[in-house]
Design an enzyme around this catalytic site. Structure first.
Site, PDB file in Angstrom:
ATOM      1  N   ILE A 253       0.822  -1.213   0.000  1.00  0.00           N
ATOM      2  CA  ILE A 253       0.000   0.000   0.000  1.00  0.00           C
ATOM      3  C   ILE A 253       0.853   1.260   0.000  1.00  0.00           C
ATOM      4  O   ILE A 253       0.341   2.366   0.010  1.00  0.00           O
ATOM      5  CB  ILE A 253      -0.976   0.028   1.199  1.00  0.00           C
ATOM      6  CG1 ILE A 253      -0.269  -0.297   2.512  1.00  0.00           C
ATOM      7  CG2 ILE A 253      -2.123  -0.929   0.963  1.00  0.00           C
ATOM      8  CD1 ILE A 253      -1.182  -0.287   3.727  1.00  0.00           C
ATOM      9  N   GLY A 254       2.175   1.070   0.001  1.00  0.00           N
ATOM     10  CA  GLY A 254       3.033   2.250  -0.072  1.00  0.00           C
ATOM     11  C   GLY A 254       4.489   1.870   0.107  1.00  0.00           C
ATOM     12  O   GLY A 254       4.796   0.771   0.582  1.00  0.00           O
ATOM     13  N   THR A 255       5.348   2.765  -0.307  1.00  0.00           N
ATOM     14  CA  THR A 255       6.797   2.515  -0.168  1.00  0.00           C
ATOM     15  C   THR A 255       7.466   3.809   0.307  1.00  0.00           C
ATOM     16  O   THR A 255       6.877   4.880   0.274  1.00  0.00           O
ATOM     17  CB  THR A 255       7.426   2.119  -1.528  1.00  0.00           C
ATOM     18  OG1 THR A 255       7.134   3.180  -2.438  1.00  0.00           O
ATOM     19  CG2 THR A 255       6.884   0.806  -2.041  1.00  0.00           C
TER      20      THR A 255
ATOM     21  N   GLY B  33      11.748   5.365   1.720  1.00  0.00           N
ATOM     22  CA  GLY B  33      13.179   5.073   1.847  1.00  0.00           C
ATOM     23  C   GLY B  33      13.437   3.930   2.814  1.00  0.00           C
ATOM     24  O   GLY B  33      14.430   3.210   2.734  1.00  0.00           O
ATOM     25  N   PHE B  34      12.498   3.717   3.728  1.00  0.00           N
ATOM     26  CA  PHE B  34      12.642   2.689   4.773  1.00  0.00           C
ATOM     27  C   PHE B  34      12.372   1.280   4.249  1.00  0.00           C
ATOM     28  O   PHE B  34      12.821   0.289   4.800  1.00  0.00           O
ATOM     29  CB  PHE B  34      11.655   2.979   5.914  1.00  0.00           C
ATOM     30  CG  PHE B  34      10.240   3.034   5.373  1.00  0.00           C
ATOM     31  CD1 PHE B  34       9.480   1.879   5.280  1.00  0.00           C
ATOM     32  CD2 PHE B  34       9.709   4.219   4.882  1.00  0.00           C
ATOM     33  CE1 PHE B  34       8.207   1.899   4.728  1.00  0.00           C
ATOM     34  CE2 PHE B  34       8.436   4.257   4.332  1.00  0.00           C
ATOM     35  CZ  PHE B  34       7.680   3.107   4.244  1.00  0.00           C
TER      36      PHE B  34
ATOM     37  N   LYS C  87       8.815  -0.914   2.629  1.00  0.00           N
ATOM     38  CA  LYS C  87       7.433  -0.857   2.098  1.00  0.00           C
ATOM     39  C   LYS C  87       6.418  -1.095   3.212  1.00  0.00           C
ATOM     40  O   LYS C  87       6.767  -1.592   4.289  1.00  0.00           O
ATOM     41  CB  LYS C  87       7.254  -1.881   0.981  1.00  0.00           C
ATOM     42  CG  LYS C  87       7.433  -3.329   1.389  1.00  0.00           C
ATOM     43  CD  LYS C  87       7.158  -4.295   0.260  1.00  0.00           C
ATOM     44  CE  LYS C  87       8.311  -4.371  -0.726  1.00  0.00           C
ATOM     45  NZ  LYS C  87       8.142  -5.480  -1.697  1.00  0.00           N
TER      46      LYS C  87
ATOM     47  N   LYS D 236       4.710  -2.352   8.220  1.00  0.00           N
ATOM     48  CA  LYS D 236       5.869  -1.647   7.665  1.00  0.00           C
ATOM     49  C   LYS D 236       7.025  -2.631   7.702  1.00  0.00           C
ATOM     50  O   LYS D 236       7.383  -3.133   8.770  1.00  0.00           O
ATOM     51  CB  LYS D 236       6.157  -0.418   8.541  1.00  0.00           C
ATOM     52  CG  LYS D 236       7.201   0.527   8.028  1.00  0.00           C
ATOM     53  CD  LYS D 236       7.265   1.764   8.930  1.00  0.00           C
ATOM     54  CE  LYS D 236       8.351   2.725   8.485  1.00  0.00           C
ATOM     55  NZ  LYS D 236       8.416   3.935   9.340  1.00  0.00           N
TER      56      LYS D 236
ATOM     57  N   ASP E 279       7.871  16.434  11.515  1.00  0.00           N
ATOM     58  CA  ASP E 279       7.670  16.209  10.073  1.00  0.00           C
ATOM     59  C   ASP E 279       6.182  16.147   9.750  1.00  0.00           C
ATOM     60  O   ASP E 279       5.723  15.310   8.978  1.00  0.00           O
ATOM     61  CB  ASP E 279       8.359  14.902   9.632  1.00  0.00           C
ATOM     62  CG  ASP E 279       8.482  14.799   8.110  1.00  0.00           C
ATOM     63  OD1 ASP E 279       8.651  13.669   7.606  1.00  0.00           O
ATOM     64  OD2 ASP E 279       8.359  15.853   7.423  1.00  0.00           O
TER      65      ASP E 279
HETATM   66  C1  7LV Z   1       5.282   8.196   1.847  1.00  0.00           C
HETATM   67  N1  7LV Z   1       5.610   7.688   3.183  1.00  0.00           N
HETATM   68  C2  7LV Z   1       7.054   7.960   3.476  1.00  0.00           C
HETATM   69  C3  7LV Z   1       5.366   6.242   3.311  1.00  0.00           C
HETATM   70  C4  7LV Z   1       3.892   5.909   3.189  1.00  0.00           C
HETATM   71  C5  7LV Z   1       3.733   4.415   3.049  1.00  0.00           C
HETATM   72  C6  7LV Z   1       2.268   4.037   2.906  1.00  0.00           C
HETATM   73  C7  7LV Z   1       1.405   4.593   4.011  1.00  0.00           C
HETATM   74  N2  7LV Z   1      -0.010   4.356   3.787  1.00  0.00           N
HETATM   75  C8  7LV Z   1      -0.590   4.905   2.655  1.00  0.00           C
HETATM   76  O1  7LV Z   1       0.078   5.714   1.939  1.00  0.00           O
HETATM   77  N3  7LV Z   1      -1.870   4.615   2.318  1.00  0.00           N
HETATM   78  C9  7LV Z   1      -2.552   5.299   1.266  1.00  0.00           C
HETATM   79  C10 7LV Z   1      -2.529   3.481   2.915  1.00  0.00           C
HETATM   80  C11 7LV Z   1      -2.119   3.261   4.327  1.00  0.00           C
HETATM   81  C12 7LV Z   1      -2.997   2.653   5.228  1.00  0.00           C
HETATM   82  N4  7LV Z   1      -2.655   2.440   6.499  1.00  0.00           N
HETATM   83  C13 7LV Z   1      -1.441   2.815   6.942  1.00  0.00           C
HETATM   84  C14 7LV Z   1      -1.112   2.604   8.286  1.00  0.00           C
HETATM   85  C15 7LV Z   1       0.112   2.983   8.746  1.00  0.00           C
HETATM   86  C16 7LV Z   1       1.017   3.580   7.860  1.00  0.00           C
HETATM   87  C17 7LV Z   1       2.340   4.025   8.341  1.00  0.00           C
HETATM   88  C18 7LV Z   1       3.371   4.165   7.443  1.00  0.00           C
HETATM   89  C19 7LV Z   1       4.617   4.602   7.902  1.00  0.00           C
HETATM   90 CL1  7LV Z   1       5.919   4.796   6.794  1.00  0.00          CL
HETATM   91  C20 7LV Z   1       4.822   4.895   9.249  1.00  0.00           C
HETATM   92  O2  7LV Z   1       6.043   5.344   9.668  1.00  0.00           O
HETATM   93  C21 7LV Z   1       3.778   4.753  10.128  1.00  0.00           C
HETATM   94 CL2  7LV Z   1       4.006   5.161  11.772  1.00  0.00          CL
HETATM   95  C22 7LV Z   1       2.525   4.320   9.697  1.00  0.00           C
HETATM   96  N5  7LV Z   1       0.734   3.780   6.558  1.00  0.00           N
HETATM   97  C23 7LV Z   1      -0.474   3.432   6.079  1.00  0.00           C
HETATM   98  C24 7LV Z   1      -0.837   3.679   4.723  1.00  0.00           C
HETATM   99  C25 7LV Z   1       1.658   6.059   4.316  1.00  0.00           C
HETATM  100  C26 7LV Z   1       3.134   6.415   4.412  1.00  0.00           C
END
Ligand code: 7LV
Length: 334
Positions: free
Chosen positions: A18-20, A22-23, A25, A41, A133
């Site tokens: 659902i996302g990527t 630098g860390f 996915k 994550k 941030d």
């Molecule tokens: C652009 N960023 C550096 C990374 C991006 C990765 C996908 C994420 N996401 C999305 O972008 N949706 C669209 C779906 C989605 C759904 N649930 C999520 C639940 C938690 C997180 C999450 C991600 C990261 Cl990197 C965290 O540190 C924490 Cl504490 C939480 N991301 C979610 C997430 C959002 C961030």
């Protein structure tokens, strides 16, 4: 065969990415015992290098934080090569996409979202953390349109408390406070207020107050602190934005004033709540009973282990059962 056999053996069925970042996915997954969806994550420790401390910092912060508008941590799984952080799944996507979809939000909808951000950041600061941030991409929505702040990889918990100064320049320049991009010492709480001002501007105006493809131009605009006030902004919105996007951090509105600001209270008659999400820490007998029956262990023994909050599989099962109960689903394990 799944690329991550560890996760299957730990009770998770992986779904799509659902996302990527630098860390690594983030993948959608299902917690087998409860059937609840989670976001995992996934980080390859051998590739993290200098980012490893950020990962440890974020995990440590998430373990200490429990608030309805902060993404909930369920479990941390570490192997020789990988670190898996199991968290609350936010099915409503990014706040940023919600704004773009509607081009801009009404004052009332902006206020409804912004009060949740104030509530989360006030709780963060009360617990000695600065996020550093804050930006619309780091604010997600759950299926009930509740906001969830994510990405604590740059957060700070100053040794001397929130009054001590920080120096590390971090975060995304577009949302960064003047003092942060100048490289002078700053208070984490004050840079968070500035970033919240940029988010409020994005909610109300559908664009950003300071933008440029050229980083030097962008820095000049931030340091000048001048931005366009579109005609549709009410005087209350303009006044609040000026108090948040104030170049001098000493004159910038403080979180304690923000909570009681008339614009923030309009239509609600009360300040945003700053309470913790203590439901997660409380002892729920129905959830304990379900776990006790499933593994045939006495409830009190289960609770004595759970109340250590080790963020292991038992913590995840308990917190996800609490979630099911909160959503009106039967409190049972498969
Ligand atoms: C652009 N960023 C550096 C990374 C991006 C990765 C996908 C994420 N996401 C999305 O972008 N949706 C669209 C779906 C989605 C759904 N649930 C999520 C639940 C938690 C997180 C999450 C991600 C990261 Cl990197 C965290 O540190 C924490 Cl504490 C939480 N991301 C979610 C997430 C959002 C961030």
């Amino acid at each position: 065969m799944s690329r991550y056999p560890t996760l299957r053996s730990c009770g998770y069925e992986l779904d799509r990415t659902i996302g990527t970042g630098g860390f690594g996915k983030v993948k959608l997954a299902t917690h087998t015992l409860t059937g609840e969806k989670v976001a995992i994550k996934i980080m390859d420790k051998t590739k993290l290098g200098k980012d490893l401390p950020r990962v440890k910092l974020e995990i440590s912060a998430l373990k200490n934080l429990s608030h309805p508008n902060i993404c909930k941590l369920y479990q941390v799984i570490e192997t020789e090569s990988h670190c898996y952080v199991v968290m609350e799944y936010c099915s409503g996507g990014e706040l940023f996409d919600h704004i773009v979809e509607k081009s801009r939000l009404s004052e009332m909808e902006s206020r409804m979202f912004f009060r949740q951000i104030i509530s989360a950041v006030s709780y963060l600061h009360d617990n000695g953390y600065a996020h550093r941030d804050l930006k619309p991409e780091n604010v997600l929505l759950d299926r009930e349109q509740n906001l969830k702040i994510i990405d604590f990889g740059l957060c700070a918990k100053p040794q001397g408390g929130m009054d001590s100064l920080l120096l590390t320049s971090c975060g995304s320049p577009t949302y960064a406070a003047p003092e942060l991009i100048q490289g002078v010492k700053y208070h984490g709480s004050e840079v968070d207020i500035w970033s919240m001002g940029v988010i409020l501007y994005a909610l109300l105006c559908g664009c950003l107050p300071f933008e440029s493809d050229n980083i030097d131009e962008l820095f000049k605009k931030i340091l000048r602190g001048k931005y366009v006030e579109p005609g549709w902004l009410s005087s209350g919105s303009k006044r609040l934005l000026r108090r948040m996007l104030c170049v001098d951090p000493l004159k910038r509105i403080r979180i304690s004033e923000l909570i009681n600001d008339p614009w923030v209270r309009l239509g609600f008659g009360c300040p945003p709540s700053t309470k913790t999400n203590d439901i997660d820490q409380c002892k729920d007998m129905e959830c304990l009973e379900a776990i006790s029956q499933h593994c045939d262990i006495d409830k009190e023994i289960i609770w004595s282990r759970l109340s250590k909050w080790k963020y292991d599989s038992e913590t995840a099962t308990y917190l996800l059962l609490l979630n099911k109960k909160k959503n009106g689903c039967p409190v049972v394990l498969k």
